[in-house]
Design a protein around this motif. Structure first.
Motif, PDB file in Angstrom:
ATOM      1  N   TRP A 107       8.302  17.893  43.076  1.00 51.33           N
ATOM      2  CA  TRP A 107       9.515  18.305  43.770  1.00 51.33           C
ATOM      3  C   TRP A 107       9.062  18.959  45.066  1.00 51.33           C
ATOM      4  CZ3 TRP A 107      14.468  17.253  43.203  1.00 51.33           C
ATOM      5  CH2 TRP A 107      15.413  18.016  43.885  1.00 51.33           C
TER       6      TRP A 107
ATOM      7  N   GLY B  50      13.388  17.221  48.044  1.00 51.35           N
ATOM      8  CA  GLY B  50      13.710  16.548  46.790  1.00 51.35           C
ATOM      9  C   GLY B  50      12.482  15.934  46.149  1.00 51.35           C
ATOM     10  N   ARG B  51      12.719  14.941  45.316  1.00 48.84           N
ATOM     11  CA  ARG B  51      11.630  14.339  44.551  1.00 48.84           C
ATOM     12  C   ARG B  51      10.654  13.608  45.473  1.00 48.84           C
ATOM     13  NH1 ARG B  51      11.978  11.178  38.842  1.00 48.84           N
ATOM     14  NH2 ARG B  51       9.733  11.168  38.484  1.00 48.84           N
TER      15      ARG B  51
ATOM     16  N   ASP C 134      13.724  24.552  40.632  1.00 48.86           N
ATOM     17  CA  ASP C 134      13.269  24.827  41.995  1.00 48.86           C
ATOM     18  C   ASP C 134      12.937  26.293  42.245  1.00 48.86           C
ATOM     19  OD1 ASP C 134      15.816  25.851  41.963  1.00 48.86           O
ATOM     20  OD2 ASP C 134      16.563  24.656  43.633  1.00 48.86           O
TER      21      ASP C 134
ATOM     22  N   PHE D 172       7.816  18.305  39.118  1.00 47.40           N
ATOM     23  CA  PHE D 172       9.171  17.778  38.984  1.00 47.40           C
ATOM     24  C   PHE D 172       9.692  18.093  37.588  1.00 47.40           C
ATOM     25  CE2 PHE D 172      12.177  14.420  37.823  1.00 47.40           C
ATOM     26  CZ  PHE D 172      13.119  14.621  38.826  1.00 47.40           C
TER      27      PHE D 172
END
Length: 142
Positions: free
Chosen positions: A128, A122-123, A88, A84
């Motif tokens: 991630w 997402g998280r 990305d 995270f």
């Protein structure tokens, strides 16, 4: 053909083609792929991938004179985890590698793979997550 046979066929494809492509996307560093119900704890370091098999329906697809066609369906899900806060790009590169390999192997030992689709999750805790879903079917003549 059973669900365990279908999973075995797909795992062969993952080991022979998908895993090496994921490693290349990660700069030739090994990315561990965890399979369903594998006795491992979640890694502290990313990237890593979890592979899940979700069987769907089993139905009679057609009838014939002395034989019938039965269709098994389902979805394979590659859950990609990267650190995270690092962007990305790596998750996208790994997803692209999976999609590309499976596009080139749309039928593998009788297992028909539909188009793979990346999905942003997402998280996920300190990671991630991005998923790639791969719908599949396998016909049995009986």
């Amino acid at each position: 053909m059973s669900i365990s046979n279908i999973n075995y066929i797909f795992r062969e494809l993952v080991e022979s083609a998908v895993s090496p492509a994921i490693d290349v996307a990660n700069g030739n560093d090994k990315v561990v792929i965890f399979l369903d119900n594998q006795d491992v704890s979640q890694p502290e370091q990313a990237p890593f991938v979890k592979l899940t098999s979700l069987p769907g329906s089993h139905e009679q697809a057609s009838t014939g004179g002395s034989t019938n066609r039965y269709r098994y369906t389902g979805v394979f899900v590659f859950s990609i985890f990267v650190e995270f806060g690092q962007g990305d790009a790596l998750a996208n590169a790994i997803a692209d590698a999976i999609v590309s390999v499976l596009r080139d192997n749309s039928t593998y030992s009788g297992l028909v793979l539909r188009s793979a689709s990346p999905i942003r999750v997402g998280r996920a805790g300190k990671f991630w997550q991005m998923n790639v879903t791969v719908p599949w079917y396998f016909d049995v003549i009986a």
